[in-house]
Write an enzyme that holds these catalytic residues in place. Structure first.
Site, PDB file in Angstrom:
ATOM      1  CB  CYS A 112      -0.932   0.002   1.198  1.00 59.26           C
ATOM      2  SG  CYS A 112      -1.851  -1.519   1.320  1.00 59.26           S
ATOM      3  CG  HIS A 257      -2.988   3.407   2.626  1.00 56.05           C
ATOM      4  ND1 HIS A 257      -3.633   3.084   1.455  1.00 56.05           N
ATOM      5  CD2 HIS A 257      -2.974   2.268   3.372  1.00 56.05           C
ATOM      6  CE1 HIS A 257      -3.984   1.807   1.485  1.00 56.05           C
ATOM      7  NE2 HIS A 257      -3.599   1.293   2.638  1.00 56.05           N
ATOM      8  CG  ASN A 287      -6.906  -0.653   2.026  1.00 52.07           C
ATOM      9  OD1 ASN A 287      -6.255  -0.338   1.035  1.00 52.07           O
ATOM     10  ND2 ASN A 287      -6.347  -1.120   3.133  1.00 52.07           N
TER      11      ASN A 287
HETATM   12  N1  ACO Z   1     -18.058  -7.290  11.396  1.00 53.92           N
HETATM   13  C1  ACO Z   1     -18.389  -7.490  12.686  1.00 53.92           C
HETATM   14  N2  ACO Z   1     -17.482  -7.795  13.635  1.00 53.92           N
HETATM   15  C2  ACO Z   1     -16.201  -7.889  13.234  1.00 53.92           C
HETATM   16  C3  ACO Z   1     -15.777  -7.688  11.901  1.00 53.92           C
HETATM   17  C4  ACO Z   1     -16.784  -7.383  10.968  1.00 53.92           C
HETATM   18  N3  ACO Z   1     -16.511  -7.168   9.672  1.00 53.92           N
HETATM   19  N4  ACO Z   1     -14.449  -7.843  11.842  1.00 53.92           N
HETATM   20  C5  ACO Z   1     -14.017  -8.129  13.070  1.00 53.92           C
HETATM   21  N5  ACO Z   1     -15.072  -8.160  13.909  1.00 53.92           N
HETATM   22  C6  ACO Z   1     -15.073  -8.431  15.347  1.00 53.92           C
HETATM   23  C7  ACO Z   1     -13.882  -9.254  15.779  1.00 53.92           C
HETATM   24  O1  ACO Z   1     -14.118 -10.619  15.545  1.00 53.92           O
HETATM   25  C8  ACO Z   1     -13.787  -8.902  17.224  1.00 53.92           C
HETATM   26  O2  ACO Z   1     -14.733  -9.655  17.927  1.00 53.92           O
HETATM   27  P1  ACO Z   1     -14.384 -10.245  19.388  1.00 53.92           P
HETATM   28  O3  ACO Z   1     -14.142  -9.031  20.240  1.00 53.92           O
HETATM   29  O4  ACO Z   1     -15.616 -11.001  19.729  1.00 53.92           O
HETATM   30  O5  ACO Z   1     -13.143 -11.065  19.191  1.00 53.92           O
HETATM   31  C9  ACO Z   1     -14.233  -7.443  17.272  1.00 53.92           C
HETATM   32  O6  ACO Z   1     -14.948  -7.206  16.044  1.00 53.92           O
HETATM   33  C10 ACO Z   1     -13.090  -6.458  17.387  1.00 53.92           C
HETATM   34  O7  ACO Z   1     -12.079  -6.850  16.457  1.00 53.92           O
HETATM   35  P2  ACO Z   1     -10.790  -5.986  16.235  1.00 53.92           P
HETATM   36  O8  ACO Z   1      -9.888  -6.695  15.266  1.00 53.92           O
HETATM   37  O9  ACO Z   1     -10.217  -5.560  17.552  1.00 53.92           O
HETATM   38  O10 ACO Z   1     -11.417  -4.706  15.540  1.00 53.92           O
HETATM   39  P3  ACO Z   1     -10.736  -3.350  15.258  1.00 53.92           P
HETATM   40  O11 ACO Z   1     -11.479  -2.267  15.902  1.00 53.92           O
HETATM   41  O12 ACO Z   1      -9.239  -3.391  15.433  1.00 53.92           O
HETATM   42  O13 ACO Z   1     -10.993  -3.184  13.685  1.00 53.92           O
HETATM   43  C11 ACO Z   1      -9.809  -3.429  11.619  1.00 53.92           C
HETATM   44  C12 ACO Z   1     -10.490  -4.145  12.778  1.00 53.92           C
HETATM   45  C13 ACO Z   1     -10.865  -2.569  10.938  1.00 53.92           C
HETATM   46  C14 ACO Z   1      -9.272  -4.449  10.640  1.00 53.92           C
HETATM   47  C15 ACO Z   1      -8.677  -2.540  12.173  1.00 53.92           C
HETATM   48  O14 ACO Z   1      -7.867  -3.298  13.044  1.00 53.92           O
HETATM   49  C16 ACO Z   1      -7.824  -1.947  11.103  1.00 53.92           C
HETATM   50  O15 ACO Z   1      -8.254  -1.116  10.336  1.00 53.92           O
HETATM   51  N6  ACO Z   1      -6.532  -2.329  11.071  1.00 53.92           N
HETATM   52  C17 ACO Z   1      -5.601  -1.795  10.137  1.00 53.92           C
HETATM   53  C18 ACO Z   1      -5.696  -2.530   8.885  1.00 53.92           C
HETATM   54  C19 ACO Z   1      -4.925  -1.811   7.830  1.00 53.92           C
HETATM   55  O16 ACO Z   1      -4.652  -0.648   7.937  1.00 53.92           O
HETATM   56  N7  ACO Z   1      -4.578  -2.491   6.784  1.00 53.92           N
HETATM   57  C20 ACO Z   1      -3.988  -1.803   5.725  1.00 53.92           C
HETATM   58  C21 ACO Z   1      -2.641  -2.199   5.428  1.00 53.92           C
HETATM   59  S1  ACO Z   1      -2.569  -3.157   4.051  1.00 53.92           S
HETATM   60  C22 ACO Z   1      -3.464  -2.565   2.826  1.00 53.92           C
HETATM   61  O17 ACO Z   1      -3.859  -1.456   2.858  1.00 53.92           O
HETATM   62  C23 ACO Z   1      -3.797  -3.461   1.645  1.00 53.92           C
END
Ligand code: ACO
Length: 330
Positions: A112, A257, A287
């Site tokens: 990315c 990004h 994304n």
């Molecule tokens: N719908 C509902 N619930 C969900 C979903 C969903 N789509 N996805 C995860 N959950 C749940 C999880 O299972 C978890 O449940 P639990 O507490 O019962 O275990 C809960 O939601 C919280 O999960 P987290 O992973 O802590 O959620 P978070 O708030 O961190 O959000 C996310 C997840 C959106 C992926 C976030 O961590 C994020 O944006 N990370 C960065 C990712 C990134 O930037 N990637 C880009 C780099 S690479 C590229 O761009 C190609």
């Protein structure tokens, strides 16, 4: 001359729009969860397009916007993690399709952060070689490597392409690139295992091979990538500003990004800039990996809100882990 001029931009998003409710039909998720945790409302998914065709459309729009003929391009720099072919490169296919017959072609895979890495390379080619005009194209079809059974990743990604044309100029430019391969297992996609008549030994192992994972699909530990992103995004822009002797508060726009609205909000706070200065497309693009910054940049340019002389801070991060920041005077 040590600067570069951003002559023109272009972008392309496939017509097919997928809503959060569409995901709620295939995995256990909700519009509310996706909106509040990521900022994403809809994203465009290729339906008939390919990575190269999206790249070509974005490139043609940039050429048209700049009134530049394809023959003037000396170098095509393409970035993707979702190319259509192992070989030939995306840049060669785009070169042929747009008729950039005088251009050399290089593909870069910096996840990315690819577009910002390509800007850095373009700057160096323009300042230190005979190259006069560079076309940067970032095209991604994330839907090709998305695991639609995994709710934690599938809701995040979209498809699209962005492009820009750069020439030597007086406009100031600085960049800061970095990587931390110790985080390689936090985000990856695997090729199918090698099988030939000549090998019977199991492949050597590393951190990635400890994670049970099918081939071809993207794996991500979102929480860890999130922590990395909120640290490196502001840092990469701050370091680029320092090279130009300016402060982050001197920046007119931030084109980040587009991975998660909360990452952008945190970065803006670190940079001591109001959210109004961030150009955000995540709500309608999701994304799109390396394409996300040039798509947003093209939207900003076409919005009429950007003036010549404005300074733009950009930062990307992703699998590798890699990151890159840049400051460009428009
Ligand atoms: N719908 C509902 N619930 C969900 C979903 C969903 N789509 N996805 C995860 N959950 C749940 C999880 O299972 C978890 O449940 P639990 O507490 O019962 O275990 C809960 O939601 C919280 O999960 P987290 O992973 O802590 O959620 P978070 O708030 O961190 O959000 C996310 C997840 C959106 C992926 C976030 O961590 C994020 O944006 N990370 C960065 C990712 C990134 O930037 N990637 C880009 C780099 S690479 C590229 O761009 C190609």
């Amino acid at each position: 001359m040590n600067g570069i001029r951003l002559c023109a931009t272009g972008s392309y998003l496939p017509d097919h729009v997928v809503t959060n409710d569409d995901y709620a039909k295939i995995v256990e998720t909700s519009d509310e969860w996706i909106r509040t945790r990521t900022g994403i409302v809809t994203r465009h998914i290729a339906n008939g397009d390919t990575t190269w065709s999206m790249g070509v459309k974005a490139a043609k729009r940039a050429l048209e916007a700049g009134g530049i003929s394809p023959e003037e391009i000396d170098l095509v720099l393409a970035t993707t993690v979702t190319g259509d072919y192992i070989t030939p490169s995306l840049s060669c296919v785009i070169q042929h399709e747009i008729g950039a017959v005088n251009a050399a072609c290089i593909d870069m895979n910096c996840a990315c952060a690819g577009f910002v890495y390509a800007l850095d390379a373009a700057h160096k080619y323009l300042c230190a070689s005979e190259v006069k005009t560079v076309l940067v194209v970032s095209a991604e079809m994330l839907s090709r490597i998305t695991n639609y059974d995994d709710r934690t990743t599938c809701v995040l990604f979209g498809d699209g392409a962005g492009a820009c044309i750069l020439q030597r100029g007086e406009n100031r430019f600085a960049s800061h690139l970095g990587a931390d391969g110790s985080g390689m297992q936090l985000m990856f996609g695997l090729y199918p295992p090698q099988k030939t008549p000549f090998n019977d030994q199991p492949a050597v192992e590393n951190e990635i091979s400890k994670i049970p994972m099918g081939t071809g699909m993207l794996y991500m530990e979102g929480r860890e990538v999130y922590k990395f992103a909120t640290r490196v995004m502001p840092e990469a822009i701050e370091k680029s500003c320092a090279k130009l002797g300016i402060s982050t508060t001197d920046l007119d726009w931030i084109v980040p990004h587009q991975a998660n609205i909360r990452i952008i909000q945190t970065a803006m706070k670190h940079l001591k800039l109001p959210m109004e200065k961030a150009w955000v497309t995540i709500q309608h693009c999701g994304n799109t990996s390396s394409a996300s910054i040039p798509i947003a940049l093209d939207e900003l340019v076409r919005s009429g809100k950007l003036s010549r002389g404005d300074t733009i801070g950009m930062a990307g991060f992703g699998a590798g882990l890699v990151y890159a920041g840049a400051v460009l005077e428009y």
